[in-house]
Design a protein around this motif. Sequence first.
Motif, PDB file in Angstrom:
ATOM      1  N   ALA A  17       0.828  -1.202   0.000  1.00  0.00           N
ATOM      2  CA  ALA A  17       0.000   0.000   0.000  1.00  0.00           C
ATOM      3  C   ALA A  17       0.866   1.257   0.000  1.00  0.00           C
ATOM      4  O   ALA A  17       0.557   2.247  -0.667  1.00  0.00           O
ATOM      5  N   ASN A  35      -8.058  -4.253  -5.959  1.00  0.00           N
ATOM      6  CA  ASN A  35      -6.621  -4.388  -5.740  1.00  0.00           C
ATOM      7  C   ASN A  35      -5.844  -3.599  -6.781  1.00  0.00           C
ATOM      8  O   ASN A  35      -4.872  -2.924  -6.467  1.00  0.00           O
ATOM      9  N   ARG A  53      -1.488  -5.202 -10.614  1.00  0.00           N
ATOM     10  CA  ARG A  53      -1.437  -4.051  -9.726  1.00  0.00           C
ATOM     11  C   ARG A  53      -0.213  -3.196 -10.042  1.00  0.00           C
ATOM     12  O   ARG A  53      -0.249  -1.977  -9.914  1.00  0.00           O
ATOM     13  N   GLY A  73      -4.117   1.901  -6.152  1.00  0.00           N
ATOM     14  CA  GLY A  73      -3.087   2.917  -6.369  1.00  0.00           C
ATOM     15  C   GLY A  73      -3.560   4.048  -7.268  1.00  0.00           C
ATOM     16  O   GLY A  73      -3.145   5.202  -7.121  1.00  0.00           O
ATOM     17  N   ILE A  86       3.822   1.554  -1.293  1.00  0.00           N
ATOM     18  CA  ILE A  86       4.371   1.718  -2.642  1.00  0.00           C
ATOM     19  C   ILE A  86       3.280   2.169  -3.607  1.00  0.00           C
ATOM     20  O   ILE A  86       3.518   2.928  -4.529  1.00  0.00           O
ATOM     21  N   ASP A  87       2.057   1.702  -3.361  1.00  0.00           N
ATOM     22  CA  ASP A  87       0.926   2.128  -4.193  1.00  0.00           C
ATOM     23  C   ASP A  87       0.592   3.606  -3.982  1.00  0.00           C
ATOM     24  O   ASP A  87      -0.269   4.152  -4.658  1.00  0.00           O
ATOM     25  N   GLY A  88       1.218   4.231  -3.006  1.00  0.00           N
ATOM     26  CA  GLY A  88       1.047   5.675  -2.853  1.00  0.00           C
ATOM     27  C   GLY A  88       0.281   6.096  -1.609  1.00  0.00           C
ATOM     28  O   GLY A  88      -0.014   7.272  -1.439  1.00  0.00           O
ATOM     29  N   ALA A  89      -0.071   5.150  -0.739  1.00  0.00           N
ATOM     30  CA  ALA A  89      -0.851   5.514   0.437  1.00  0.00           C
ATOM     31  C   ALA A  89       0.055   5.994   1.567  1.00  0.00           C
ATOM     32  O   ALA A  89       1.039   5.336   1.892  1.00  0.00           O
ATOM     33  N   ARG A 103      -0.287   0.943 -12.798  1.00  0.00           N
ATOM     34  CA  ARG A 103       0.262   2.190 -12.298  1.00  0.00           C
ATOM     35  C   ARG A 103       1.129   2.910 -13.329  1.00  0.00           C
ATOM     36  O   ARG A 103       1.392   4.097 -13.215  1.00  0.00           O
TER      37      ARG A 103
END
Lengths: 292, 351
Positions: A190, B95, B146, B99, A192-195, B150
Amino acid sequence: MQKVGFKGRFFPYVLIAPQILITLVFFYWPASQAVWQSFLIQDAFGTRVEFVWFENYETLFSDPLYFNALVVTVVFSTTVAALSLGFALLLAVMADRQIRGARAYKTFLIWPYAVAPAVAGVLWLFMFQPSLGIVAQQLKRMGVDWNYLLDGRQAMTLVILASAWKQISYNFLFFLAGLQSIPRSVIEAAAIDGAGPGRRFWTIVFPLLSPTAFFLLVVNIVYVFFDTFGIIDAVTLGGPAKATETLVYKVYSDGRLGGDLGGSAAQSVILMAIVITLTAVQFKYVERKVHY
Amino acid sequence: MAEVTLKDVRKDYAGNQVIHGVSCAIADGEFAVIVGPSGCGKSTLLRMVAGLEEISGGEITIGDRVVNDLEPKDRDVAMVFQNYALYPHMSVYDNMAYGLRIRGMTKAEIDVRVQKAAATLELGPFLDRQPRQLSGGQRQRVAMGRAIVREPKAFLFDEPLSNLDAKLRVQMRVEIKKLQRALDVTSIYVTHDQVEAMTMADRLIVMNKGVAEHIGTPIDVYAEPATLFVAGFIGSPAMNFLETRVGSDGALELDGARLTPKTRLDPGRAVTVGIRPEHLAPGGGLDIQVELVELLGADTLVYGRLSDGNSLVIRLPGTQVPKSGDRMPVHANAGAWHLFDTETGKRLGTA
Ligand SMILES: Nc1ncnc2c1ncn2[C@@H]1O[C@H](COP(=O)(O)OP(=O)(O)OP(=O)(O)O)[C@@H](O)[C@H]1O
Ligand SMILES: [Mg+2]
């Protein structure tokens, strides 16, 4: 899993017999006694007993004092649950981050749970006793007119704080275990996903913790319903003016102090029903909501 | 898309250094594979690039930005974890969309990207499922999805295939490589499987105990391993090693063979001679006693022993099958022998 069979049909029953016996003696028997009692009215001298069906329940529901106890219980239990759950979660999140030195921290936090409710009550009583208590003196110095023996609101605050304090450590341990069972990599993913930290908490950690949270909510409410009796009895005796009289305390004061065994039994039966319902709801919910 | 460079990157955990200064530049669109034995610091290095571990020393740049002090979220990289690290409480769709939502994309844009990734990875039928309702291979694809939705500057992979069975691993290996080619995104891939490393890499980074011992193309690493460790680690079955000393005439004396180094070496120097099993052929100077024969179909592995007690593995084409107990002479062509300094492990050339 492989099923293992017993030779005789009798043997398994022998093995579970102690469990069943204990449940029978300590739960079903008193429970059925309570149900039976709740249909009876006893006169003041205990000489005559009359079977009255639901009269005890009718009296109860038309009694404004019972309604008062219900409101007190709802306010009391939601506040205690919210406070103890909220603080425990906060502490657990902090402990989870800083797991070095966590053992000392955990031991320190578990202490309150090892303290008996009545002792906890006395502890808080000492601190807040209007004329002598340390905290009470501080409050007075700060200009607060502190006297929970006269002020219902203050009395309520005090029992709420004492009860919440006592429950925090239990909740903390469950929350910490729950937090530690969340794979680190999920939270890292999460990140790394930007959270950021806040969003990670509310969108990943908290949802994954929700079965634990729900379980604790039920446990806490049951705790508040029953186990806070000792604290209330030690600190306020349900007063002043019944401001801290919860349903459980009322069962005790009506039955034990007031001698109204039938009415008190009816109240117990209602309490029992509430708890059974809560537990059933919890099992249903938790079963449905478990991840992984 | 971006270049990723490491400059003398170091890591220590409470004074215990585990990465001892790694430098390398990974070009835009390049597929770099970090390979090495367990505990050598591969994951640590990758996680420093991702921003999950603090960098104790040195500098990492992604694109033209030094990222040392940036949070993971500001580095614009995507990572695929060994255990996939899917969000267990979200559907496959969510999922992948997570992002993108954080980046504030519109619903429509998100849908386009997710659907496209799902089509590429053949995840269409599973978009509404929870991760726990998927097989390992499908989860792996979701983790890939995932990452690709991005459209990050770089992909980071930490042993993404090691939880899959052998057949699926080969299949996914090819797919990941194809996908990376198509998207042309700079990638760093960590594995301890040398076959994965050799087949996927544009560039190999062979690590040992926190040091990048050899950085080069897979062929380069195979043909001219920089150290004894690299020589033994890359190639299967592993290279044979024979220890000897440089003779007074500058030649190397083995049990029945004489090697002339391509470069002059001081007499008396301790040298380890390496020879790959596939470079040994029947006939010639070394005489071995066959101890065990493994038939692999396409080829045959012969485990033998020299009269001085050293063992040798020889790889022969499948049709040549000596029996155990046989004596068999073997030789290798000049130039196939690798020479290493026995003490430092450094490459000294060929013979
Ligand atoms: N949080 C930590 N604290 C202290 N030492 C650590 C920590 N994380 C890793 N290490 C050490 O750093 C070294 C490198 O670990 P790393 O996880 O990078 O190895 P790896 O090459 O990825 O191994 P594997 O193939 O087993 O995943 C190991 O010796 C490990 O013990
Ligand atoms: Mg690793």
